[in-house]
Design an enzyme around this catalytic site. Structure first.
Site, PDB file in Angstrom:
ATOM      1  N   ASP A   1      -8.603  10.550  11.142  1.00 44.92           N
ATOM      2  CA  ASP A   1      -8.509  10.065   9.770  1.00 44.92           C
ATOM      3  C   ASP A   1      -9.133   8.669   9.673  1.00 44.92           C
ATOM      4  OD1 ASP A   1      -7.923  10.142   7.104  1.00 44.92           O
ATOM      5  OD2 ASP A   1      -5.806   9.635   7.320  1.00 44.92           O
TER       6      ASP A   1
ATOM      7  N   GLY B   1       0.834  -1.190   0.000  1.00 39.96           N
ATOM      8  CA  GLY B   1       0.000   0.000   0.000  1.00 39.96           C
ATOM      9  C   GLY B   1       0.866   1.236   0.000  1.00 39.96           C
ATOM     10  N   SER B   2       0.255   2.332  -0.364  1.00 38.66           N
ATOM     11  CA  SER B   2       1.020   3.551  -0.437  1.00 38.66           C
ATOM     12  C   SER B   2       0.086   4.710  -0.140  1.00 38.66           C
ATOM     13  CB  SER B   2       1.601   3.663  -1.846  1.00 38.66           C
ATOM     14  OG  SER B   2       2.526   4.701  -1.882  1.00 38.66           O
ATOM     15  N   GLY B   3       0.533   5.603   0.696  1.00 32.52           N
ATOM     16  CA  GLY B   3      -0.302   6.751   1.027  1.00 32.52           C
ATOM     17  C   GLY B   3       0.487   8.016   0.832  1.00 32.52           C
TER      18      GLY B   3
END
Ligand SMILES: *[C@@H]1O[C@H](CO)[C@@H](O)[C@H](O)[C@H]1NC(C)=O
Ligand SMILES: *[C@@H]1O[C@H](CO)[C@@H](O)[C@H](O)[C@H]1NC(C)=O
Ligand SMILES: *[C@@H]1O[C@H](CO)[C@@H](O)[C@H](O)[C@H]1NC(C)=O
Ligand SMILES: *[C@@H]1O[C@H](CO)[C@@H](O)[C@H](O)[C@H]1NC(C)=O
Ligand SMILES: *[C@@H]1O[C@H](CO)[C@@H](O)[C@H](O)[C@H]1NC(C)=O
Ligand SMILES: *[C@@H]1O[C@H](CO)[C@@H](O)[C@H](O)[C@H]1NC(C)=O
Ligand SMILES: *[C@@H]1O[C@H](CO)[C@@H](O)[C@H](O)[C@H]1NC(C)=O
Ligand SMILES: *[C@@H]1O[C@H](CO)[C@@H](O)[C@H](O)[C@H]1NC(C)=O
Length: 785
Positions: free
Chosen positions: A730, A602-604
């Site tokens: 968040d 994953g990448s944020g």
């Protein structure tokens, strides 16, 4: 120059073929493919920086002999093959970095012929064989990195004269052997020496002439102390900040001169040697010390009172020595102390209430000593205690103070093998995050408190070998995560509940309670009379009939085998109160296969998450690497660390450790190591992409409710029980992770905010603002205060 972008694809041929290109920097993109050989044949290119991309293939051999190339930076790609000897003909090179790739084979001798090479970095590859002598003969070299390869051989005795300008020497994690040459003392520009984890032997040389030395790491070798004159000599290294000599063969008594080491020393690592004698009280002069590890030696005498004068001490580890006497009261002056390990010594006397001064203590292990007297109630004012409290195997007596209920964040509590008496305080039920409770082998009497009903997240509970009476609480059967309930050798009576965990004979232990009776025959107890079993339902009677035949045959054969097997399993699964894990960059590189894209899950905005396997860890881990060049990312790391520091709940993602260091390229590197959630995030279950569609069934209504309840429990904890309370800010499906049983865990605290008390002076100082809170998919509803 196109550094720090998100470019993909290969380098276009017309760019590579340009005959006037002098500088090409594409560092930190997502470019791939092979590096065009034209770049290596260019007669104009002076600087080529392709680091931190996904380039593959090998470096092409080149017949270019008048290349003006000065900088060749290829680190952190997926390049492989051998290093071509023709690189040695790039005679203008000043910097050559091939670190963090998959290069193999020997280091070509020709590299050593590059006359003005200043930086040579070959760390994190699979290079093998001996290092060509020419490499140690490069007079211009300031940085030589060969760490984490498979290199062998000795360091030449005259290295101090042949590398006169060397500042950084990194050879850690290879199979180098022989002695450490004394001539190193003549390379007076040295700032960092890292020879960790090799097979060096002999006496540590005196390096006091290296007045610029900042970091000396000789850990994990077979070095000896000699007369310890090397330590006295180091007192001239006034810049020294880190000294690691752990896991060697250092013997003898620590000299007083340890107190004259640099005033900047922050880390002193002497663990796992054979150091004897007392801890010199001069150690108090090392006032910058944050991490002091002297465990697993042969130290005797008292813990010096003067340790209380080290105001910055964060970890103090003295376990497994032969220290005696009591804990000095001055320990309470260590206001920054977070981990204190004194287990396995001969310490005695009472546990000082002064420990309550260590307001940041998260982990305290005093087990396996001879402490006596009562447990001071002041200890339970330390609401920071979360990682572990272990007082087992001592001679503590008296009752447990009611204040124990303050330890709301505590995971493991072990007070077993003492002489504690009285009833189990009902307030213990307020420690709602207990995962492991060991109280066995004490003198407790009375009933198991009803308040234990709130310990629903507990995994292990051992109350055996006390004198507890009354019935086994029925609510234990609802404890889903429980893996061990040991109530053996007490005075418990009445029916054993028949559902939930009690159905599994390998999780519940109740032998040695003569007054217990049962309605399931597997437990090898007398049947309850009709009066007692009236409450049991009809279905269990059917079970009895079904199981009786089986059990009579099997039980006697297997009972002991199961017991033995389980005990072993248990010890592996839940080691009590181990030191917090500390991983190096090298560990994380290995775990993720060099942060390979295959491991990317994953990448944020602020970071990428990789899955990986760390050798010392039982389960897979998720490693969140922060993109520190993103505005706000470094702060996000700190916020997340702060937020996760004291929080602990079964519905919050569990942190294994955080890692803040420098990567081989000299950049800051920050990562958080988390447990890996097998079932990914909720977002991808609710909104599957086309390609995942086939694999995932839609969530059932029941599962959705369970997930919602889990999330609510996590928020209730953050808002109402956490000290100080916290807002996640968040919360969205992609930040909710699902474990193997589809239990929900809230993660990603990068935007979290502490809500200080409603105290007006604090309203505007709520910590760690990272600009507007929220990210794609969710924005926190305005300013709460
Ligand atoms: C370097 O250049 C010389 C001269 O052209 C050539 O003879 C030699 O083979 C080259 N070395 C390598 C390793 O390619
Ligand atoms: C190192 O360089 C010196 C002179 O610069 C030379 O005499 C010596 O042979 C070289 N040693 C090696 C191993 O190349
Ligand atoms: C090298 O260092 C040692 C020890 O500091 C010193 O005795 C010797 O004179 C030095 N040699 C040279 C050539 O400077
Ligand atoms: C430290 O350096 C001074 C001056 O260079 C020297 O006189 C002294 O002997 C050195 N001390 C040690 C312990 O090496
Ligand atoms: C340190 O602890 C001792 C003993 O508890 C106490 O007397 C002393 O005042 C403390 N010193 C500081 C600076 O807090
Ligand atoms: C349960 O407690 C008894 C008595 O303390 C002990 O002998 C036994 O090993 C324990 N069983 C397990 C599985 O921990
Ligand atoms: C255990 O408790 C019972 C009462 O529940 C008491 O009669 C007995 O003396 C106690 N035994 C010990 C060893 O304390
Ligand atoms: C009992 O517990 C063990 C270990 O947790 C588990 O492997 C086994 O499947 C369980 N048996 C039953 C019947 O639930």
């Amino acid at each position: 120059v196109l550094t720090n972008n998100s470019l993909t694809g290969p380098i276009p041929p017309h760019l590579a073929n340009s005959s006037s290109l002098q500088l090409l920097s594409l560092t930190r993109n997502s470019l791939g493919g092979e590096i065009p050989s034209a770049l290596f044949n260019s007669t104009s290119l002076q600087k080529l920086s392709l680091g931190l991309n996904n380039f593959v293939g090998s470096i092409p051999a080149s017949s270019n002999i008048d290349s003006p190339l000065q900088y060749l930076i290829l680190q952190s790609n997926n390049l492989s093959g051998t290093i071509p000897p023709s690189l040695g003909n790039f005679s203008s090179l000043r910097r050559l970095s091939l670190a963090d790739n998959n290069f193999q084979g020997r280091i070509p001798m020709s590299i050593g012929n590059i006359p003005y090479l200043q930086v040579l970095d070959l760390t994190y590859n699979f290079l093998s064989g001996t290092v060509p002598g020419t490499l140690y003969n490069m007079s211009a070299l300031t940085y030589l990195g060969m760490g984490t390869n498979i290199l062998v051989g000795e360091i030449p005795y005259n290295i101090g004269y042949t590398l006169p300008n060397i500042q950084t020497l990194i050879m850690q994690g290879n199979q180098f052997q022989g002695q450490i040459p004394t001539s190193l003392a003549n390379t007076t520009n040295l700032q960092m020496i890292d020879l960790r984890e090799n097979q060096f032997h002999g006496v540590v040389p005196s390096l006091g002439t290296l007045t610029g030395l900042v970091d000396l790491d000789l850990g994990g070798n077979q070095l000896e102390a000699g007369d310890w004159s090397f330590l006295s000599s180091l007192s001239n290294c006034t810049q020294l900040m880190k000294l690691r000599l752990d896991e060697n063969n250092l013997q003898g008594v620590l000299p007083k001169s340890i107190g004259s080491l640099s005033k900047s020393l922050g880390l002193l690592l002497l663990r796992s040697n054979k150091i004897s004698g007392i801890i010199p009280h001069e150690i108090q002069y090392l006032t910058s010390l944050e991490l002091l590890y002297m465990d697993q030696n042969l130290l005797t005498g008292y813990i010096p009172e003067s340790l209380g004068n080290l105001p910055n001490l964060f970890v103090l580890s003295l376990f497994k020595n032969k220290l005696s006497g009591s804990i000095p009261l001055s320990v309470g002056n260590l206001s920054q102390l977070s981990e204190l390990y004194l287990q396995e010594n001969n310490l005695s006397g009472p546990i000082p209430g002064a420990l309550a001064g260590c307001k940041k203590l998260e982990q305290l292990n005093l087990s396996c000593n001879s402490f006596d007297g009562r447990i001071p109630k002041e200890l339970f004012t330390l609401i920071s205690l979360s990682q572990c409290l272990d007082l087992s195997h001592n001679q503590l007596s008296g009752q447990i103070p009611l204040e124990i209920g303050n330890l709301k964040n505590l995971g493991p509590l072990n007070i077993s093998h003492n002489q504690l008496s009285g009833q189990i305080p009902p307030t213990l039920g307020q420690c709602v995050h207990l995962e492991s409770l060991h109280m066995e082998c004490n003198l407790f009497h009375g009933k198991i408190p009803h308040s234990f009903k709130s310990l629903g997240g507990i995994i292990e509970m051992d109350l055996s070998q006390n004198n507890l009476s009354g019935e086994i609480p029925d609510f234990f059967k609802f404890f889903k995560s429980m893996k061990l309930l040991n109530l053996s050798f007490n005075n418990l009576e009445g029916p054993v509940p028949s559902d939930g965990i009690f159905q599994n004979g390998s999780k519940v232990f109740i032998q040695g309670n003569v007054k217990l009776c049962t309605s399931i025959p597997l437990l090898q107890l007398p049947f309850c009379n009709a009066e007692a079993s009236k409450q049991r339902n009809v279905s269990s009677i059917f079970k009895i009939v079904g199981f009786t035949v089986l059990s009579l045959v099997l039980l006697s054969c297997f009972a002991t085998i199961i017991l033995k097997k389980k005990k072993k399993l248990k010890q592996e699964a839940h080691p009590s109160c181990k030191e917090l894990k500390k991983f190096t960059y090298a560990n994380l590189v290995r775990a993720t296969n060099g942060f390979s894209p295959d491991n990317l899950v994953g990448s944020g905005k602020y970071g990428s998450v990789y899955r990986g396997r760390i050798e010392s860890e039982e389960h897979e881990v998720a490693i969140k690497v922060f993109k520190l060049n993103q505005l706000g990312a470094p702060k996000s790391f700190i916020v997340e660390c702060e937020a996760l520091r004291n929080t602990r709940h079964r519905n919050l993602i569990r942190v294994i450790t955080a890692c803040s260091t420098i990567d081989p390229t000299g950049h800051d590197f920050k990562a958080i190591v988390l447990e890996y959630s097998v079932n990914g995030d909720l977002g991808s279950w609710l909104h599957p992409t086309v390609h995942e569609d086939g694999q995932r069934r839609p969530l059932s209504f029941g599962t959705r409710i369970v997930i919602a309840v889990d999330i609510a429990a996590a928020l209730d904890y953050l808002h109402n029980q956490c000290v100080p309370p916290m807002a996640h800010c968040d919360l969205k499906p992609s930040n909710v992770l699902l474990d193997d049983f589809m239990g929900a865990r809230v993660g990603d605290f990068g935007l979290a905010k502490f809500l200080h008390s409603y105290n007006s002076s604090d309203i505007h100082t709520s910590t760690s603002l990272v600009g507007p809170r929220g990210s794609v998919g969710y924005i926190a509803p305005g300013n709460i205060f």
